[in-house]
Write a protein that holds these residues in place. Structure first.
Motif, PDB file in Angstrom:
ATOM      1  N   SER A  23       0.828  -1.208   0.000  1.00 21.16           N
ATOM      2  CA  SER A  23       0.000   0.000   0.000  1.00 21.16           C
ATOM      3  C   SER A  23       0.859   1.254   0.000  1.00 21.16           C
ATOM      4  CB  SER A  23      -0.933  -0.005   1.217  1.00 21.16           C
ATOM      5  OG  SER A  23      -1.784   1.110   1.196  1.00 21.16           O
ATOM      6  N   ASN A  27       0.805   4.211  -3.002  1.00 20.84           N
ATOM      7  CA  ASN A  27       0.367   5.584  -2.774  1.00 20.84           C
ATOM      8  C   ASN A  27       1.496   6.609  -2.684  1.00 20.84           C
ATOM      9  OD1 ASN A  27      -2.460   5.178  -2.689  1.00 20.84           O
ATOM     10  ND2 ASN A  27      -2.294   4.311  -0.645  1.00 20.84           N
ATOM     11  N   ARG A  57      -4.800   5.173  14.328  1.00 15.00           N
ATOM     12  CA  ARG A  57      -4.792   6.572  13.894  1.00 15.00           C
ATOM     13  C   ARG A  57      -3.590   7.310  14.462  1.00 15.00           C
ATOM     14  NH1 ARG A  57     -10.556   8.551  15.804  1.00 15.00           N
ATOM     15  NH2 ARG A  57      -9.824   7.357  17.611  1.00 15.00           N
ATOM     16  N   THR A 200      -4.274  10.027   5.734  1.00 12.19           N
ATOM     17  CA  THR A 200      -5.291   9.161   5.150  1.00 12.19           C
ATOM     18  C   THR A 200      -4.665   7.972   4.438  1.00 12.19           C
ATOM     19  OG1 THR A 200      -6.747  11.061   4.832  1.00 12.19           O
ATOM     20  CG2 THR A 200      -7.233   9.102   3.543  1.00 12.19           C
ATOM     21  N   LEU A 201      -3.582   8.234   3.703  1.00 13.85           N
ATOM     22  CA  LEU A 201      -2.925   7.167   2.958  1.00 13.85           C
ATOM     23  C   LEU A 201      -2.190   6.196   3.883  1.00 13.85           C
ATOM     24  CD1 LEU A 201      -1.566   9.258  -0.036  1.00 13.85           C
ATOM     25  CD2 LEU A 201      -3.649   7.893   0.091  1.00 13.85           C
ATOM     26  N   GLU A 204      -4.797   4.031   5.509  1.00 10.06           N
ATOM     27  CA  GLU A 204      -5.229   3.005   4.558  1.00 10.06           C
ATOM     28  C   GLU A 204      -4.235   1.843   4.536  1.00 10.06           C
ATOM     29  OE1 GLU A 204      -5.047   2.632  -0.220  1.00 10.06           O
ATOM     30  OE2 GLU A 204      -6.183   4.350   0.529  1.00 10.06           O
ATOM     31  N   ASP A 208      -6.961   0.503   8.262  1.00 10.20           N
ATOM     32  CA  ASP A 208      -8.114   1.105   8.937  1.00 10.20           C
ATOM     33  C   ASP A 208      -8.724   2.268   8.169  1.00 10.20           C
ATOM     34  OD1 ASP A 208      -7.991  -0.635  10.980  1.00 10.20           O
ATOM     35  OD2 ASP A 208      -7.627   0.825  12.567  1.00 10.20           O
ATOM     36  N   GLY A 209      -8.286   2.472   6.958  1.00 14.59           N
ATOM     37  CA  GLY A 209      -8.721   3.656   6.231  1.00 14.59           C
ATOM     38  C   GLY A 209     -10.215   3.773   6.056  1.00 14.59           C
ATOM     39  N   ALA A 210     -10.843   2.691   5.621  1.00 13.38           N
ATOM     40  CA  ALA A 210     -12.275   2.760   5.317  1.00 13.38           C
ATOM     41  C   ALA A 210     -13.110   3.020   6.559  1.00 13.38           C
ATOM     42  CB  ALA A 210     -12.719   1.461   4.657  1.00 13.38           C
ATOM     43  N   VAL A 213     -11.470   7.140   8.510  1.00 12.23           N
ATOM     44  CA  VAL A 213     -11.174   8.418   7.873  1.00 12.23           C
ATOM     45  C   VAL A 213     -12.465   9.133   7.520  1.00 12.23           C
ATOM     46  CG1 VAL A 213     -10.107   9.521   5.903  1.00 12.23           C
ATOM     47  CG2 VAL A 213      -9.015   7.569   6.958  1.00 12.23           C
ATOM     48  N   ALA A 218     -10.789  12.587   3.266  1.00 16.92           N
ATOM     49  CA  ALA A 218     -10.609  11.788   2.057  1.00 16.92           C
ATOM     50  C   ALA A 218     -10.738  12.652   0.811  1.00 16.92           C
ATOM     51  CB  ALA A 218     -11.638  10.662   2.030  1.00 16.92           C
TER      52      ALA A 218
END
Length: 414
Positions: A23, A27, A57, A200-201, A204, A208-210, A213, A218
């Motif tokens: 990931s 990104n 977070r 945010t990235l 992700e 835990d991004g979805a 955030v 986003a």
């Protein structure tokens, strides 16, 4: 690549795992080499060892902060890392206790407090604050305890912005600093929003991004002003390379873009500059490229007398040696301004072996009365400097104001 077979076995149960790395590479185009990933690994594993909290977070925000504060290198840095130790000694009142780390630890009392907290004598061993594991611990504890800033509601801590009732990655910038703003694509963008985008990235990547955030953050990441580095590289190249090609300077611009990617991947200046030393000095050969407007402006520019001993108007010899009075080829970082004997001027830092002594040689952009259309028309050349790219006094302030503090300039000869 960093994740060798041995590494995979070692980190399989850690947050620093293959899915996380995949990931990150997707990104963040700039985060690929062993040193950068080693810095990330130190932060992730330090967080796991230091905290029994499950709130990812916190970790995502610390990674985002480190990404910003270290100019995307993920290695602890010294305060004003682009300047010399001599500069720090002469300009920082709290020297030698200047900023070091992922976040800037300054002043003797803070080195003492941080060292006591992590069990390391930082007061007598200042540069240990640049070791990734130590720098990570200082960042963790400092942001957890609110060492860096406070207000009438208390200290700015991670728990103040990330908790069961709080989810504020924009406001969390108050932990380290206030409302700094940068100009990106000609628009003012707060550093808080930029770091929230990086957060945010990273969140992700941690899986835990979805869930955690918010929509506003986003959307900020998706916007053109603070989109991730990997996307903005392509946008900038698409604007700058055709502009440079119109001047037969595509290779010079590609070199500039490559140097930015290598040295300052988090930097996205509006203005870029090339001096074309293939051209005679009575032609406008300093070109400034404006990312926002998509246009080019051009100016007269001097070269060193040692580069043109016959005073022909052509620079043919180049040197990085102090006292040579020659121009130096290569990429420069446009740095701070000052008022000197020639008036309002701007220092240049050489980023290549061919110009690495620029600051020592006092190679700067400054105004000069021997660089003007009138002088060029009368003499079929402009005057020569001691190696500085001196410019027409009529335009010097405008040139400097656009390039100062972060633009890149290429002194080029094909």
């Amino acid at each position: 690549m960093f994740a060798s077979q041995n590494c995979v076995k070692e980190i399989i149960m850690s947050l620093f795992n293959n899915d996380f790395l995949a990931s990150i590479r997707k990104n963040f185009q700039s985060l690929n080499d062993e040193k950068e990933l080693g810095g990330i690994k130190a932060i992730v594993e330090g967080f796991e060892a230091w905290s029994n909290k499950s709130d990812k977070r916190w970790l995502a925000y610390m990674l985002a902060t480190a990404f910003h504060e270290t100019n995307a290198t993920m290695q602890p840095v010294k305060e004003a890392y682009w300047l010399s130790e001599t500069w720090r000694k002469n300009h920082l009142s709290y020297y030698p206790y200047y900023g070091r780390g992922y976040v800037q630890l300054t002043h003797r009392e803070n080195y003492q407090k941080a060292g006591d907290a992590i069990g390391v004598n930082l007061v007598d061993q200042l540069d240990r604050a640049l070791e990734p594991d130590i720098a990570a611990n200082v960042m963790f504890i400092g942001m957890d305890k609110g060492w860096f800033r406070g207000d009438n509601q208390g200290r700015h801590t991670l728990s103040r912005y990330f908790s069961a009732t709080a989810n504020d990655p924009v406001g969390a910038r108050n932990i380290i600093n206030g409302k700094e703003t940068k100009i990106i694509h000609g628009q003012p963008v707060t550093v808080a929003d930029m770091i929230a985008g990086y957060y945010t990235l990273f969140l992700e990547a941690l899986g835990d991004g979805a869930q955690q955030v918010n929509t506003q953050t986003a959307n900020l990441v998706a916007s053109s002003t603070i989109s991730p580095i990997s996307k903005r590289f392509a946008e900038e190249a698409a604007i700058l390379l055709p502009l440079a090609e119109s001047l037969d300077l595509r290779s010079a611009m590609q070199t500039l873009l490559d140097k930015r990617a290598e040295k300052y991947p988090a930097s996205h200046p509006r203005y870029w500059a090339i001096i074309d030393f293939d051209k005679k000095s009575d032609t406008r050969r300093l070109f400034i490229f404006d990312m926002e407007e998509g246009n080019i402006s051009s100016y007269l520019c001097a070269h060193g007398e040692g580069s043109d001993p016959s005073n022909s108007g052509y620079a043919t010899l180049f040197s990085n040696v102090d006292g040579s009075h020659m121009s130096s080829l290569g990429v420069y970082l446009c740095s701070e301004t000052y008022f000197g004997s020639n008036g309002y001027s701007m220092r240049l830092d050489g980023l290549d072996e061919s110009n690495s002594n620029a600051r020592q040689r006092s190679i700067v952009i400054h105004p000069s009365n021997y660089v003007s259309d009138e002088f060029a028309a009368e003499n079929h050349r402009v005057g020569r400097s001691y190696g500085c790219p001196a410019v027409d006094a009529q335009y010097s302030q405008s040139i400097i104001e656009r390039l100062k503090l972060g633009s890149l300039l290429m002194a080029w000869k094909s």
